[in-house]
Design a protein around this motif. Structure first.
Motif, PDB file in Angstrom:
ATOM      1  N   GLY A 141       0.830  -1.182   0.000  1.00  0.00           N
ATOM      2  CA  GLY A 141       0.000   0.000   0.000  1.00  0.00           C
ATOM      3  C   GLY A 141       0.866   1.234   0.000  1.00  0.00           C
ATOM      4  N   ARG A 144      -3.158   2.233  -9.347  1.00  0.00           N
ATOM      5  CA  ARG A 144      -4.082   1.107  -9.513  1.00  0.00           C
ATOM      6  C   ARG A 144      -3.954   0.498 -10.916  1.00  0.00           C
ATOM      7  NH1 ARG A 144      -7.785   3.106  -5.348  1.00  0.00           N
ATOM      8  NH2 ARG A 144      -6.504   2.700  -3.501  1.00  0.00           N
ATOM      9  N   HIS A 162      -5.774  -5.008  -5.366  1.00  0.00           N
ATOM     10  CA  HIS A 162      -5.989  -3.648  -4.883  1.00  0.00           C
ATOM     11  C   HIS A 162      -4.896  -3.260  -3.900  1.00  0.00           C
ATOM     12  CE1 HIS A 162      -8.471  -0.146  -3.752  1.00  0.00           C
ATOM     13  NE2 HIS A 162      -8.014  -0.375  -2.522  1.00  0.00           N
ATOM     14  N   ASP A 204      -3.976  -0.586  -1.123  1.00  0.00           N
ATOM     15  CA  ASP A 204      -4.610   0.437  -0.297  1.00  0.00           C
ATOM     16  C   ASP A 204      -3.810   1.732  -0.298  1.00  0.00           C
ATOM     17  OD1 ASP A 204      -6.705  -1.163   0.379  1.00  0.00           O
ATOM     18  OD2 ASP A 204      -6.035  -1.578   2.425  1.00  0.00           O
ATOM     19  N   THR A 211      -3.446   5.048   2.144  1.00  0.00           N
ATOM     20  CA  THR A 211      -3.722   5.618   3.458  1.00  0.00           C
ATOM     21  C   THR A 211      -3.054   6.984   3.533  1.00  0.00           C
ATOM     22  OG1 THR A 211      -3.792   3.437   4.527  1.00  0.00           O
ATOM     23  CG2 THR A 211      -3.406   5.339   5.953  1.00  0.00           C
ATOM     24  N   ALA A 261     -12.188  10.426  -0.389  1.00  0.00           N
ATOM     25  CA  ALA A 261     -12.930   9.226  -0.746  1.00  0.00           C
ATOM     26  C   ALA A 261     -13.194   9.192  -2.248  1.00  0.00           C
ATOM     27  CB  ALA A 261     -14.250   9.170   0.035  1.00  0.00           C
ATOM     28  N   GLY A 299     -10.260   8.054  -4.344  1.00  0.00           N
ATOM     29  CA  GLY A 299      -9.829   6.664  -4.259  1.00  0.00           C
ATOM     30  C   GLY A 299      -9.039   6.317  -3.019  1.00  0.00           C
ATOM     31  N   ASP A 353      -8.424   4.985   0.569  1.00  0.00           N
ATOM     32  CA  ASP A 353      -9.107   3.959   1.357  1.00  0.00           C
ATOM     33  C   ASP A 353      -9.251   4.343   2.822  1.00  0.00           C
ATOM     34  OD1 ASP A 353      -9.253   1.556  -0.624  1.00  0.00           O
ATOM     35  OD2 ASP A 353      -7.193   2.281  -0.778  1.00  0.00           O
ATOM     36  N   ARG A 354      -8.268   5.103   3.331  1.00  0.00           N
ATOM     37  CA  ARG A 354      -8.226   5.354   4.781  1.00  0.00           C
ATOM     38  C   ARG A 354      -7.405   6.609   5.023  1.00  0.00           C
ATOM     39  NH1 ARG A 354      -5.468   0.618   8.238  1.00  0.00           N
ATOM     40  NH2 ARG A 354      -3.798   1.160   6.788  1.00  0.00           N
TER      41      ARG A 354
END
Length: 272
Positions: free
Chosen positions: A190, A212, A222, A224, A226, A241, A244, A246-247
């Protein structure tokens, strides 16, 4: 995420409060020390905050957090892995992951403080190559019963090293430079770019789309994303969001229990 220090809220109390409020995870920063020279410029200004030289060892602190929680992810944001010997750090990470029941995530970065690196015997000019090699060596130890590694900076013949982690800990590569996506694809699970006021979210969205697409072309799943240090603002979070992400990791103050719990309560209102 927090600079967990010896003068502020304690780790187990914070971890319990984080889980009770429904957050997904808690990440700690790392500096083994801060040289008094202050020659390396700090991106936040001329005066380095006190918290940088008072942080707990994140792996020790996260182990204490693991035993008082059951659900939340526990991680580093970021660990300066090039300042550790990879055989020793591989065992530390594996031990922590087992204590946490497979909840540990290893956010990594090469670091910015050149004097800190030099005190560990690291040439700052090789910091990125060394970081990637340490990651590869640790991954070999985590996944192989008789691991060996022969590289530019790390070299060892077959070894036995247990415990193995519950799962191979996800490695989140920090940074925003022009070649960071190469590192995410070659050594990471990630990406952890930094956020903050004024970030160009459209530019970030384009890089996420590139990541991606390249991951898909390489036959990977995928990856991630962050964002470290995101703004605690609903509109900004909505933009992330849509881009794209995730967190996000929202910063907590290096303060006493009452203040940190108040901030946690405020941040809890932003959860999706």
């Amino acid at each position: 995420m927090i600079f967990l220090t010896d003068y502020a809220i304690d780790g187990p109390t914070l971890a319990r409060a984080t889980e009770e409020r429904g957050f997904d995870g808690l990440f700690l920063t790392e500096h083994t020390h801060i040289p008094t020279s202050r020659e390396s410029p700090w991106s936040g200004g001329s005066e380095l905050p006190r918290r940088y030289s008072h942080t707990y060892d994140p792996f020790v602190a996260l182990a204490a957090m693991a035993v008082v929680t059951e659900r939340i992810a526990l991680g580093t944001a970021v660990s300066l892995v090039l300042q550790h010997h990879p055989i020793g750090l591989a065992k530390t990470v594996a031990s922590l992951d087992r204590i946490a029941g497979g909840r540990f995530e290893l956010g990594v970065g090469p670091g910015w403080n050149r004097e800190e690196m030099a005190n560990h015997g690291v040439d700052p000019r090789t910091r990125t190559r060394r970081m990637l090699e340490h990651i590869a060596a640790m991954r070999a130890i985590w996944t192989q019963d008789e691991a060996e590694f022969h590289g530019e900076f790390v070299d060892f013949d077959p070894i036995w090293s247990w415990p193995k982690p519950v799962r191979t800990p996800p490695v989140l590569i920090g940074g925003e430079g022009p070649t960071v996506l190469d590192r995410v694809l070659s050594h990471g699970d990630g990406w952890m770019p930094r956020g903050g006021p004024g970030q160009d979210v459209d530019a970030l969205a384009a890089r996420i789309a590139e990541l991606r697409e390249r991951a898909s072309d390489a036959g990977r799943g995928h990856l991630d994303v962050t964002v470290f240090g995101a703004e605690a603002d609903r509109a900004v979070l909505d933009a992330y969001a849509a881009a794209g992400v995730d967190r996000v990791l929202l910063g907590l103050p290096d303060a006493g229990e009452a203040e940190v719990l108040r901030v946690l309560d405020d941040l809890a209102t932003l959860r999706y």
